[in-house]
Design a protein around this motif. Structure first.
Motif, mmCIF file in Angstrom:
data_model
loop_
_atom_site.group_PDB
_atom_site.id
_atom_site.type_symbol
_atom_site.label_atom_id
_atom_site.label_comp_id
_atom_site.label_asym_id
_atom_site.label_seq_id
_atom_site.Cartn_x
_atom_site.Cartn_y
_atom_site.Cartn_z
ATOM 1 N N ASN A 90 0.886 -1.252 -0.046
ATOM 2 C CA ASN A 90 -0.059 -0.093 -0.025
ATOM 3 C C ASN A 90 0.954 1.131 -0.031
ATOM 4 O O ASN A 90 2.241 1.225 -0.141
ATOM 5 C CB ASN A 90 -1.089 0.067 1.097
ATOM 6 N N ARG A 91 0.270 2.444 0.132
ATOM 7 C CA ARG A 91 0.822 3.641 -0.027
ATOM 8 C C ARG A 91 2.077 3.921 1.143
ATOM 9 O O ARG A 91 3.178 4.503 1.056
ATOM 10 C CB ARG A 91 0.020 4.828 -0.092
ATOM 11 N N LYS A 96 0.726 -5.964 1.343
ATOM 12 C CA LYS A 96 -0.827 -6.367 1.418
ATOM 13 C C LYS A 96 -1.119 -7.710 0.924
ATOM 14 O O LYS A 96 -2.252 -8.127 1.044
ATOM 15 C CB LYS A 96 -1.995 -5.144 0.894
ATOM 16 N N ARG A 431 -5.099 0.176 -6.320
ATOM 17 C CA ARG A 431 -5.685 -0.272 -4.747
ATOM 18 C C ARG A 431 -4.919 -1.342 -4.270
ATOM 19 O O ARG A 431 -4.640 -2.319 -5.070
ATOM 20 C CB ARG A 431 -7.125 -0.459 -4.861
ATOM 21 N N ASN A 434 -7.915 -1.606 1.025
ATOM 22 C CA ASN A 434 -9.181 -0.734 1.075
ATOM 23 C C ASN A 434 -8.149 0.797 1.117
ATOM 24 O O ASN A 434 -8.603 1.703 0.980
ATOM 25 C CB ASN A 434 -9.812 -0.563 2.421
ATOM 26 N N ASP A 435 -6.876 0.570 0.730
ATOM 27 C CA ASP A 435 -6.055 1.844 0.739
ATOM 28 C C ASP A 435 -5.583 1.918 -0.719
ATOM 29 O O ASP A 435 -5.843 1.128 -1.719
ATOM 30 C CB ASP A 435 -4.895 1.474 1.495
ATOM 31 N N LYS A 436 -4.984 2.989 -0.992
ATOM 32 C CA LYS A 436 -4.094 3.307 -2.146
ATOM 33 C C LYS A 436 -2.828 2.351 -2.293
ATOM 34 O O LYS A 436 -1.936 2.163 -1.422
ATOM 35 C CB LYS A 436 -3.466 4.694 -2.388
ATOM 36 N N SER A 437 -2.429 1.808 -3.452
ATOM 37 C CA SER A 437 -1.546 1.039 -3.677
ATOM 38 C C SER A 437 -0.129 1.709 -3.804
ATOM 39 O O SER A 437 -0.033 3.046 -3.807
ATOM 40 C CB SER A 437 -1.601 0.223 -5.074
ATOM 41 N N ARG A 441 0.290 5.739 -4.926
ATOM 42 C CA ARG A 441 0.830 6.923 -3.983
ATOM 43 C C ARG A 441 2.071 7.677 -5.081
ATOM 44 O O ARG A 441 2.407 8.597 -5.022
ATOM 45 C CB ARG A 441 1.694 6.188 -2.901
ATOM 46 N N PRO A 474 -9.343 11.748 6.312
ATOM 47 C CA PRO A 474 -10.196 10.758 7.067
ATOM 48 C C PRO A 474 -11.266 11.595 7.703
ATOM 49 O O PRO A 474 -12.433 11.156 7.629
ATOM 50 C CB PRO A 474 -9.335 10.204 7.692
ATOM 51 N N VAL A 485 -14.450 3.353 -2.547
ATOM 52 C CA VAL A 485 -13.712 2.963 -1.431
ATOM 53 C C VAL A 485 -13.964 1.354 -1.516
ATOM 54 O O VAL A 485 -15.098 0.883 -1.502
ATOM 55 C CB VAL A 485 -13.929 3.424 -0.263
ATOM 56 N N SER A 488 -11.128 -4.295 1.812
ATOM 57 C CA SER A 488 -9.891 -5.201 1.731
ATOM 58 C C SER A 488 -10.705 -6.649 1.736
ATOM 59 O O SER A 488 -11.959 -6.695 2.164
ATOM 60 C CB SER A 488 -8.659 -5.043 2.466
#
Length: 497
Positions: A90-91, A96, A431, A434-437, A441, A474, A485, A488
């Motif tokens: 993730n970023r 992950k 992705r 649930n986050d940016k890859s 980033r 957030p 969104v 995950s």
């Protein structure tokens, strides 16, 4: 005029990280491969893979049975050369998803291996798949890890040594020139035509922009490929060479942007192209050049920094370096973005149901936590407590657990489907759960704008003022229609960072 104002298909949009006024851009530089010219990815990478495999067979390696797997790797993955793993981070650099060789690592194995590890691409251990040209390399490396683990490769050898062999073999295959010769001989098989690209560049040139071609490919390859990709779609009597004010081949990016190297003129004869040192002075229109440096180019143009936009597909060699060193404006080409946007759109109804169920899950979890805390305070005799009888609290706790288990069974298939959009192993390019890859980033950090192909500039004109969206945090309220969104794969349990 209404036809000209029609919005492009969503997957053909130009997406803006940092506001960019195209009217202030005086020159636009372009990479060639996978930027101005797109390839049939599977056809190209399969042949690149086969060239590596054939060279290894010649060295006595038992790999003749291996075949290219087009879904095993995607751009933006990271090779852990110390462990023989393919990773998606993730970023923040937390892993992950991981494959050891071609085999998925289960949750516990991945946690044991990477729970204290943060991916930092500055370390030699990590090899980032910057471009679509990396897919064949990653595929055969993962398959060779399986063979190494099975004791079927020459030894002694570790995973780092194995990666060095793959890299060396791929470089040798490119140096030999066989693959590029095949493409020149049969461009229809490998090139993905886009007639609109020529018109987009004509618009930019006619609007007063200087157009630059800066490619690592050699002249003997650039000339026929650009001819096949552009000349059929230009006005009668015009060739691609008339589109560009400066053409630089064998540029050696990223060094082109960071160091000074001699500049040569490519002198064409009837039988071959020869190199002649550039004697200085302005660059000649229509003359292809070899090598050189960005600083020399800036001097010729009388431009620098944010007056120049550079467009390329390589995250490091095209976008990162030009932004960090030269402060040029940057555009990243991600051809896979079209499939990604379409996949997100097709999943929208399921996503809405998933989001609704996740809201319910969070509410039930919150109530379950409060019941558990109430029982804990009663058992240990501290703090404020409610008047609800204990047997009712116990019964409610049991009921909540049953509801959550039923909800998890419903959520599980939807969450798995979300994690497999675009690719069954890795899901979406941008992705990670649930986050940016990690790729997303870097796109966010180094690319002022990004899009799927150069011809998308047609939809916005050379005079567009591209505005970045308001940044979100957030604690900001949710904005309807914002970025989707995706829960995950562990939406039914806890999750790692």
């Amino acid at each position: 005029m209404s036809g000209y104002l029609a919005a492009p298909p969503p997957e053909r949009g130009i997406f803006c990280n940092r506001t960019l006024n195209m009217r202030a851009i005086k020159a636009i530089g372009y990479d060639m491969d996978y930027t101005l010219v797109h390839y049939q990815v599977e056809a190209w990478e399969r042949r690149a893979y086969e060239h590596i495999r054939e060279r290894l067979v010649e060295q006595g390696w038992p790999v003749g049975h291996l075949s290219f797997d087009p879904v095993l790797a995607i751009r933006g993955l990271i090779i852990d050369t110390e462990k023989g793993n393919l990773l998606k981070a993730n970023r923040f650099g937390f892993v992950k998803k991981a494959l050891h060789g071609t085999r998925p690592m289960d949750f516990e194995a991945q946690r044991t291996e990477y729970t204290r590890t943060i991916v930092d691409l500055a370390e030699k251990r990590w090899m980032f798949l910057n471009t679509l040209f990396s897919l064949s390399e990653a595929c055969i490396y993962a398959q060779l890890v399986d063979l190494l683990d099975a004791g079927e490769l020459p030894g002694p050898m570790g995973y780092v040594d194995l990666y060095a062999v793959v890299r060396r073999t791929l470089d040798a295959a490119h140096m030999a020139g066989k693959l590029k010769a095949e493409i020149i001989a049969n461009p229809e098989r490998y090139l993905l035509p886009d007639p609109e690209t020529a018109l987009a560049l004509l618009d930019q040139r006619s609007a007063g922009k200087k157009l630059l071609l800066i490619t690592n490919s050699e002249w003997a390859y650039t000339l026929p490929i650009m001819h096949a990709a552009f000349d059929p779609y230009l006005p009668k009597g015009m060739t691609w060479r008339q589109l560009f004010d400066v053409v630089i081949v064998s540029a050696r990016k990223p060094e082109f942007f960071t160091t000074r190297s001699p500049l040569f003129e490519v002198v064409e004869t009837q039988s071959e192209a020869l190199l002649r040192p550039h004697a200085g002075g302005p660059l000649k229109a229509g003359m292809p050049y070899f090598g050189g440096s960005a600083l020399e180019l800036e001097r010729h143009l009388g431009m620098s920094g944010d007056e120049i936009l550079y467009v390329g597909d390589h995250m490091f060699g095209d976008v990162h370096v030009t932004k960090n060193v030269l402060r040029w404006r940057t555009a990243l080409i991600l051809r896979e973005l079209e499939d990604e946007v379409r996949a997100i759109a097709s999943f929208r109804s399921t996503e809405a149901r998933l989001a609704e169920k996740m809201v319910l899950k969070e509410r039930l979890e919150a109530e379950s936590c409060h019941v558990r805390l109430e029982l804990q305070r009663r058992r240990l005799q501290y703090g404020p407590r409610s008047e609800v009888p204990e047997d009712q609290l116990l019964a409610r706790g049991i009921a909540l657990r049953a509801e959550l288990e039923a909800l998890d069974a419903e959520l599980g298939p939807m969450a798995r489907a979300a994690s497999e959009l675009s690719n069954p192993h890795w899901g979406l390019l941008t992705r990670a759960g649930n986050d940016k890859s990690h790729l997303a980033r870097q796109v966010e950090r180094y690319a002022d704008i990004y899009t799927s192909r150069v011809s998308n500039f047609l939809f916005v004109t050379p005079f567009v003022y591209l505005r970045s969206p308001r940044g979100s945090l957030p604690h900001d309220p949710n904005v309807p229609g914002g970025t989707p969104v995706f829960p995950s794969t562990d939406a039914t349990s806890g999750s790692n960072p």
